[in-house]
Design a protein around this motif. Structure first.
Motif, PDB file in Angstrom:
ATOM      1  N   LEU A  31     -41.042   9.218  51.477  1.00 57.49           N
ATOM      2  CA  LEU A  31     -39.752   9.803  50.814  1.00 57.49           C
ATOM      3  C   LEU A  31     -38.798  10.179  51.948  1.00 57.49           C
ATOM      4  O   LEU A  31     -37.680   9.545  51.781  1.00 57.49           O
ATOM      5  CB  LEU A  31     -39.853  10.885  50.054  1.00 57.49           C
ATOM      6  CG  LEU A  31     -40.667  10.808  48.757  1.00 57.49           C
ATOM      7  CD1 LEU A  31     -41.066  12.182  48.277  1.00 57.49           C
ATOM      8  CD2 LEU A  31     -39.883  10.042  47.798  1.00 57.49           C
ATOM      9  N   VAL A  32     -39.134  10.394  52.897  1.00 58.27           N
ATOM     10  CA  VAL A  32     -38.284  10.552  54.247  1.00 58.27           C
ATOM     11  C   VAL A  32     -37.853   9.236  54.766  1.00 58.27           C
ATOM     12  O   VAL A  32     -36.424   9.000  54.892  1.00 58.27           O
ATOM     13  CB  VAL A  32     -39.076  11.298  55.410  1.00 58.27           C
ATOM     14  CG1 VAL A  32     -38.226  11.463  56.655  1.00 58.27           C
ATOM     15  CG2 VAL A  32     -39.376  12.585  54.802  1.00 58.27           C
ATOM     16  N   PHE A  33     -38.688   8.364  54.514  1.00 60.56           N
ATOM     17  CA  PHE A  33     -38.064   6.762  55.211  1.00 60.56           C
ATOM     18  C   PHE A  33     -37.110   6.428  54.143  1.00 60.56           C
ATOM     19  O   PHE A  33     -36.226   5.867  54.744  1.00 60.56           O
ATOM     20  CB  PHE A  33     -39.476   6.078  55.119  1.00 60.56           C
ATOM     21  CG  PHE A  33     -39.110   4.473  55.547  1.00 60.56           C
ATOM     22  CD1 PHE A  33     -38.616   4.149  56.916  1.00 60.56           C
ATOM     23  CD2 PHE A  33     -39.107   3.484  54.580  1.00 60.56           C
ATOM     24  CE1 PHE A  33     -38.615   2.962  57.289  1.00 60.56           C
ATOM     25  CE2 PHE A  33     -38.678   2.316  54.894  1.00 60.56           C
ATOM     26  CZ  PHE A  33     -38.538   1.933  56.312  1.00 60.56           C
ATOM     27  N   PHE A  34     -37.239   6.471  52.900  1.00 64.42           N
ATOM     28  CA  PHE A  34     -36.535   5.866  51.952  1.00 64.42           C
ATOM     29  C   PHE A  34     -35.154   6.622  51.942  1.00 64.42           C
ATOM     30  O   PHE A  34     -34.029   6.210  51.809  1.00 64.42           O
ATOM     31  CB  PHE A  34     -37.108   5.630  50.658  1.00 64.42           C
ATOM     32  CG  PHE A  34     -37.914   4.620  50.487  1.00 64.42           C
ATOM     33  CD1 PHE A  34     -37.563   3.194  50.779  1.00 64.42           C
ATOM     34  CD2 PHE A  34     -39.363   4.638  50.095  1.00 64.42           C
ATOM     35  CE1 PHE A  34     -38.532   2.092  50.664  1.00 64.42           C
ATOM     36  CE2 PHE A  34     -40.188   3.686  50.378  1.00 64.42           C
ATOM     37  CZ  PHE A  34     -39.885   2.389  50.372  1.00 64.42           C
ATOM     38  N   ILE A  35     -35.228   7.936  52.298  1.00 66.69           N
ATOM     39  CA  ILE A  35     -33.911   8.622  52.204  1.00 66.69           C
ATOM     40  C   ILE A  35     -33.137   8.494  53.275  1.00 66.69           C
ATOM     41  O   ILE A  35     -31.934   8.486  53.388  1.00 66.69           O
ATOM     42  CB  ILE A  35     -34.301  10.200  52.126  1.00 66.69           C
ATOM     43  CG1 ILE A  35     -34.742  10.681  50.543  1.00 66.69           C
ATOM     44  CG2 ILE A  35     -33.197  11.067  52.259  1.00 66.69           C
ATOM     45  CD1 ILE A  35     -35.218  11.968  50.411  1.00 66.69           C
ATOM     46  N   ASN A  36     -33.793   8.116  54.578  1.00 64.86           N
ATOM     47  CA  ASN A  36     -33.171   7.721  55.704  1.00 64.86           C
ATOM     48  C   ASN A  36     -32.390   6.330  55.594  1.00 64.86           C
ATOM     49  O   ASN A  36     -31.570   6.217  56.218  1.00 64.86           O
ATOM     50  CB  ASN A  36     -33.987   7.714  56.723  1.00 64.86           C
ATOM     51  CG  ASN A  36     -33.436   7.898  58.160  1.00 64.86           C
ATOM     52  OD1 ASN A  36     -32.303   8.075  58.291  1.00 64.86           O
ATOM     53  ND2 ASN A  36     -34.206   7.470  59.250  1.00 64.86           N
ATOM     54  N   LYS A  37     -32.932   5.549  54.675  1.00 65.44           N
ATOM     55  CA  LYS A  37     -32.325   4.404  54.625  1.00 65.44           C
ATOM     56  C   LYS A  37     -31.033   4.381  53.784  1.00 65.44           C
ATOM     57  O   LYS A  37     -30.090   3.418  53.715  1.00 65.44           O
ATOM     58  CB  LYS A  37     -33.250   3.264  53.878  1.00 65.44           C
ATOM     59  CG  LYS A  37     -34.349   2.756  54.651  1.00 65.44           C
ATOM     60  CD  LYS A  37     -33.960   2.131  55.814  1.00 65.44           C
ATOM     61  CE  LYS A  37     -35.040   1.588  56.607  1.00 65.44           C
ATOM     62  NZ  LYS A  37     -34.559   0.680  57.928  1.00 65.44           N
ATOM     63  N   VAL A  38     -30.788   5.340  52.864  1.00 65.80           N
ATOM     64  CA  VAL A  38     -29.757   5.467  52.003  1.00 65.80           C
ATOM     65  C   VAL A  38     -28.580   5.729  52.890  1.00 65.80           C
ATOM     66  O   VAL A  38     -28.503   6.627  53.680  1.00 65.80           O
ATOM     67  CB  VAL A  38     -29.806   6.595  50.991  1.00 65.80           C
ATOM     68  CG1 VAL A  38     -28.461   6.777  50.083  1.00 65.80           C
ATOM     69  CG2 VAL A  38     -31.353   6.232  50.315  1.00 65.80           C
ATOM     70  N   ASP A  39     -27.323   5.137  52.791  1.00 64.88           N
ATOM     71  CA  ASP A  39     -26.169   5.415  53.625  1.00 64.88           C
ATOM     72  C   ASP A  39     -25.263   6.341  52.705  1.00 64.88           C
ATOM     73  O   ASP A  39     -24.562   5.983  51.766  1.00 64.88           O
ATOM     74  CB  ASP A  39     -25.320   4.057  53.550  1.00 64.88           C
ATOM     75  CG  ASP A  39     -24.371   4.004  54.580  1.00 64.88           C
ATOM     76  OD1 ASP A  39     -24.183   5.118  55.465  1.00 64.88           O
ATOM     77  OD2 ASP A  39     -23.298   3.215  54.432  1.00 64.88           O
TER      78      ASP A  39
END
Length: 60
Positions: A31-39
């Motif tokens: 979840l942290v990885f995918f939230i980090n990918k959101v601009d």
């Protein structure tokens, strides 16, 4: 006829807890990885406000 209750050993409970905690950790990291990918949108200009020196009071 007598029924025997089969109880699980303590070792299998420890292994189950370790596996569940590993899965939880992987989910949280994912979840942290995918939230980090959101601009997410960011402000385009910097907000700058000047504060006059006469408003400051020295407190001792």
């Amino acid at each position: 006829m007598q029924f025997n209750k089969n109880t699980s050993s303590g070792r299998t409970n420890v292994i189950a807890i370790i596996i569940k905690s590993m899965i939880g950790l992987i989910v949280i990291l994912g979840l942290v990885f995918f939230i980090n990918k959101v601009d997410f949108p960011a402000p385009k200009k910097e907000i700058e406000k000047t504060i006059p020196n006469e408003n400051f009071k020295i407190v001792k």
